[in-house]
Write an enzyme that holds these catalytic residues in place. Sequence first.
Site, PDB file in Angstrom:
ATOM      1  N   ARG A 191     -27.213  47.602 -42.379  1.00 61.76           N
ATOM      2  CA  ARG A 191     -28.173  48.356 -43.191  1.00 61.76           C
ATOM      3  C   ARG A 191     -28.932  49.367 -42.324  1.00 61.76           C
ATOM      4  NH1 ARG A 191     -32.963  43.817 -43.968  1.00 61.76           N
ATOM      5  NH2 ARG A 191     -33.997  44.336 -42.016  1.00 61.76           N
ATOM      6  N   GLY A 192     -29.848  50.099 -42.957  1.00 58.86           N
ATOM      7  CA  GLY A 192     -30.777  50.974 -42.239  1.00 58.86           C
ATOM      8  C   GLY A 192     -30.076  51.978 -41.331  1.00 58.86           C
ATOM      9  N   ILE A 193     -30.638  52.117 -40.154  1.00 57.26           N
ATOM     10  CA  ILE A 193     -30.135  53.112 -39.197  1.00 57.26           C
ATOM     11  C   ILE A 193     -28.704  52.780 -38.765  1.00 57.26           C
ATOM     12  CG2 ILE A 193     -30.517  54.047 -36.878  1.00 57.26           C
ATOM     13  CD1 ILE A 193     -33.573  53.686 -37.404  1.00 57.26           C
ATOM     14  N   ASP A 222     -23.909  36.787 -34.069  1.00 56.97           N
ATOM     15  CA  ASP A 222     -25.309  36.834 -33.642  1.00 56.97           C
ATOM     16  C   ASP A 222     -25.317  37.206 -32.163  1.00 56.97           C
ATOM     17  OD1 ASP A 222     -27.863  36.396 -32.717  1.00 56.97           O
ATOM     18  OD2 ASP A 222     -28.171  34.560 -33.871  1.00 56.97           O
ATOM     19  N   ASN A 250     -27.711  49.136 -31.532  1.00 58.42           N
ATOM     20  CA  ASN A 250     -28.740  49.496 -32.518  1.00 58.42           C
ATOM     21  C   ASN A 250     -29.506  48.289 -33.044  1.00 58.42           C
ATOM     22  OD1 ASN A 250     -29.898  51.019 -35.010  1.00 58.42           O
ATOM     23  ND2 ASN A 250     -28.631  49.384 -35.872  1.00 58.42           N
ATOM     24  N   LYS A 298     -47.449  40.707 -33.781  1.00 54.81           N
ATOM     25  CA  LYS A 298     -48.740  39.998 -33.653  1.00 54.81           C
ATOM     26  C   LYS A 298     -49.395  40.554 -32.398  1.00 54.81           C
ATOM     27  CE  LYS A 298     -48.878  36.528 -36.688  1.00 54.81           C
ATOM     28  NZ  LYS A 298     -49.738  36.740 -37.820  1.00 54.81           N
ATOM     29  N   TYR A 321     -42.277  44.029 -28.838  1.00 51.68           N
ATOM     30  CA  TYR A 321     -41.350  45.091 -29.253  1.00 51.68           C
ATOM     31  C   TYR A 321     -41.409  46.267 -28.278  1.00 51.68           C
ATOM     32  CZ  TYR A 321     -39.209  48.483 -32.511  1.00 51.68           C
ATOM     33  OH  TYR A 321     -38.411  49.430 -33.103  1.00 51.68           O
TER      34      TYR A 321
HETATM   35  P1  NAD Z   1     -33.162  47.010 -39.839  1.00 57.71           P
HETATM   36  O1  NAD Z   1     -33.964  45.777 -39.719  1.00 57.71           O
HETATM   37  O2  NAD Z   1     -33.037  47.662 -41.180  1.00 57.71           O
HETATM   38  O3  NAD Z   1     -31.684  46.755 -39.274  1.00 57.71           O
HETATM   39  C1  NAD Z   1     -31.444  46.049 -38.079  1.00 57.71           C
HETATM   40  C2  NAD Z   1     -30.119  45.314 -38.196  1.00 57.71           C
HETATM   41  O4  NAD Z   1     -29.920  44.574 -36.978  1.00 57.71           O
HETATM   42  C3  NAD Z   1     -30.103  44.322 -39.367  1.00 57.71           C
HETATM   43  O5  NAD Z   1     -28.974  44.526 -40.176  1.00 57.71           O
HETATM   44  C4  NAD Z   1     -30.083  42.981 -38.663  1.00 57.71           C
HETATM   45  O6  NAD Z   1     -29.390  41.956 -39.388  1.00 57.71           O
HETATM   46  C5  NAD Z   1     -29.380  43.324 -37.331  1.00 57.71           C
HETATM   47  N1  NAD Z   1     -29.653  42.296 -36.324  1.00 57.71           N
HETATM   48  C6  NAD Z   1     -30.873  41.753 -36.014  1.00 57.71           C
HETATM   49  N2  NAD Z   1     -30.727  40.775 -35.113  1.00 57.71           N
HETATM   50  C7  NAD Z   1     -29.403  40.689 -34.829  1.00 57.71           C
HETATM   51  C8  NAD Z   1     -28.631  39.850 -33.988  1.00 57.71           C
HETATM   52  N3  NAD Z   1     -29.206  38.882 -33.255  1.00 57.71           N
HETATM   53  N4  NAD Z   1     -27.296  40.013 -33.945  1.00 57.71           N
HETATM   54  C9  NAD Z   1     -26.704  40.992 -34.702  1.00 57.71           C
HETATM   55  N5  NAD Z   1     -27.383  41.804 -35.521  1.00 57.71           N
HETATM   56  C10 NAD Z   1     -28.717  41.650 -35.591  1.00 57.71           C
HETATM   57  O7  NAD Z   1     -33.770  48.042 -38.771  1.00 57.71           O
HETATM   58  P2  NAD Z   1     -33.698  49.642 -38.695  1.00 57.71           P
HETATM   59  O8  NAD Z   1     -34.972  50.182 -39.195  1.00 57.71           O
HETATM   60  O9  NAD Z   1     -32.419  50.161 -39.251  1.00 57.71           O
HETATM   61  O10 NAD Z   1     -33.706  49.834 -37.108  1.00 57.71           O
HETATM   62  C11 NAD Z   1     -32.530  49.942 -36.325  1.00 57.71           C
HETATM   63  C12 NAD Z   1     -32.932  50.127 -34.866  1.00 57.71           C
HETATM   64  O11 NAD Z   1     -33.818  51.251 -34.767  1.00 57.71           O
HETATM   65  C13 NAD Z   1     -33.717  48.935 -34.307  1.00 57.71           C
HETATM   66  O12 NAD Z   1     -33.347  48.760 -32.943  1.00 57.71           O
HETATM   67  C14 NAD Z   1     -35.167  49.386 -34.420  1.00 57.71           C
HETATM   68  O13 NAD Z   1     -35.981  48.735 -33.498  1.00 57.71           O
HETATM   69  C15 NAD Z   1     -35.024  50.857 -34.120  1.00 57.71           C
HETATM   70  N6  NAD Z   1     -36.128  51.691 -34.626  1.00 57.71           N
HETATM   71  C16 NAD Z   1     -36.382  51.835 -35.968  1.00 57.71           C
HETATM   72  C17 NAD Z   1     -37.430  52.644 -36.394  1.00 57.71           C
HETATM   73  C18 NAD Z   1     -37.739  52.874 -37.859  1.00 57.71           C
HETATM   74  O14 NAD Z   1     -38.653  53.657 -38.168  1.00 57.71           O
HETATM   75  N7  NAD Z   1     -37.034  52.262 -38.796  1.00 57.71           N
HETATM   76  C19 NAD Z   1     -38.235  53.287 -35.448  1.00 57.71           C
HETATM   77  C20 NAD Z   1     -37.965  53.109 -34.104  1.00 57.71           C
HETATM   78  C21 NAD Z   1     -36.899  52.321 -33.699  1.00 57.71           C
END
Ligand code: NAD
Length: 441
Positions: A215-217, A259, A282, A289, A347
């Site tokens: 999902r997401g990015i 995982d 990614n 917290k 984080y």
């Molecule tokens: P998200 O939570 O929507 O997606 C993260 C994905 O990583 C999820 O599908 C989750 O299941 C997977 N994941 C988590 N732990 C895992 C593990 N142990 N093994 C395998 N997969 C695992 O997050 P996002 O917003 O799409 O962010 C993606 C990246 O971008 C992250 O590294 C986040 O820190 C970074 N980021 C996001 C933002 C933002 O504004 N959304 C800003 C800065 C950085």
Amino acid sequence: MGDRYASFANSGMGRGVVKRLGLPDPPRLRRFSPGTPLTDGPVLLGAADGGRLAGTVGKLLEAAGVEVSETAADGARYAALVFDATGITDSAQLRALYDFFHPVARSGRTSGRVVVLGTPPSSAATPREATAQRALEGLTRSIGKEFGRGITAQLVYVEPGGETAVESTLRFLLSGRSAYVSGQVIGIGAGTPAAPADWDRPLAGKTVLVTGAARGIGAAIARVFARDGAEVIALDIPAAGDALATVANDVRGRALQLDLTAADAPQRLAERLTGLDIIVHNAGITRDKTIARMDESRWDSVIDVNLSSQERINDLLLEQGLINSGGRIIGVSSMAGIAGNRGQTNYATSKAGVIGLVQSMAPVLADRNITINAVAPGFIETAMTAKMPLFLREAGRRMNSLSQGGLPVDVAETIAWFASPGSATITGNVVRVCGQSLLGA
Ligand code: NAD
């Protein structure tokens, strides 16, 4: 999740209200779609006397179908202003910047581009040249804040000997692919990377592993890489299996449920791979917290997912020769890793560590012809940011030069540029995808 204020500000009625009240005015950004021209208008190309890049840049832009002018015409609206500042060897010569930008400061199109090309101060021949080249950063960052209307500004330092290597970066910066990147300093090393056979499918024949792709990015990265021709292996935790399968099907790729923090994850990954060209780390989590209230499991899980698991995986894949020569390792840091953030010591530590990983591994990997870089997203419209309290969410969206949040595709496009065969001499960079956020700037 959508930015309702931006939609309102871009509506017929909203435009008037925003203007009258002096409210933030988020412009509609030009984004890339395949088959569209590199720029949506002519490029004005200038140079300080003795510049070593303007000739090459003019030729490569014309070969890419861009109309290039070397003198400003009355009333012309430019898609980009590109200035070769490599000829500047003394602070007195910085005047060439004023002479170029002052007359055309209002002639950029909406979502236009400013690119200044320089020599890395560390490669300058004299302290005076290094000083003048370092000064370029103040100009580009200020233009990013001044020009408005979605116009972005970047400084690109090109090592002597990297003149032709500038093409993949110029194509990225001038196109809609870099819509949410502004105020950045990018370093290009010496060398002559092989240009991709087709700039619209630069990743054809490449295999990429994207973690956190359900999902997401991560899902956006999988889609952009597939669009650019790559074969995608999409990885996520078993609990996200259904969403992961959907992404993998969409991109005609492979789904891999794993995982990343499992003790045997590197080994299990290695067993399923025959060789990777690109790995995008990614996957990431937040467990917010303040440190006073944080239990150890929040600390440990965030450091392990966001940083340590990546190190373990890189080390084993490299040891087993599973990252091909010419390969790319790309991390996802965060603005929090640069600026710090209240409630995110775990984080921000992990994301600053991602920057450390890039900086420490770049020289080591250079011997193996592998690059390592990272993006640092700012406020991106995802499920994660949709959950933020309203006030913080609005502040995150507006406190940047583009007055809006970025989209997952903006992060994905930046990662795809690092991955391009044309970016073979770009390593050790951390590029923020944050619309020139005020935080940590
Ligand atoms: P998200 O939570 O929507 O997606 C993260 C994905 O990583 C999820 O599908 C989750 O299941 C997977 N994941 C988590 N732990 C895992 C593990 N142990 N093994 C395998 N997969 C695992 O997050 P996002 O917003 O799409 O962010 C993606 C990246 O971008 C992250 O590294 C986040 O820190 C970074 N980021 C996001 C933002 C933002 O504004 N959304 C800003 C800065 C950085």
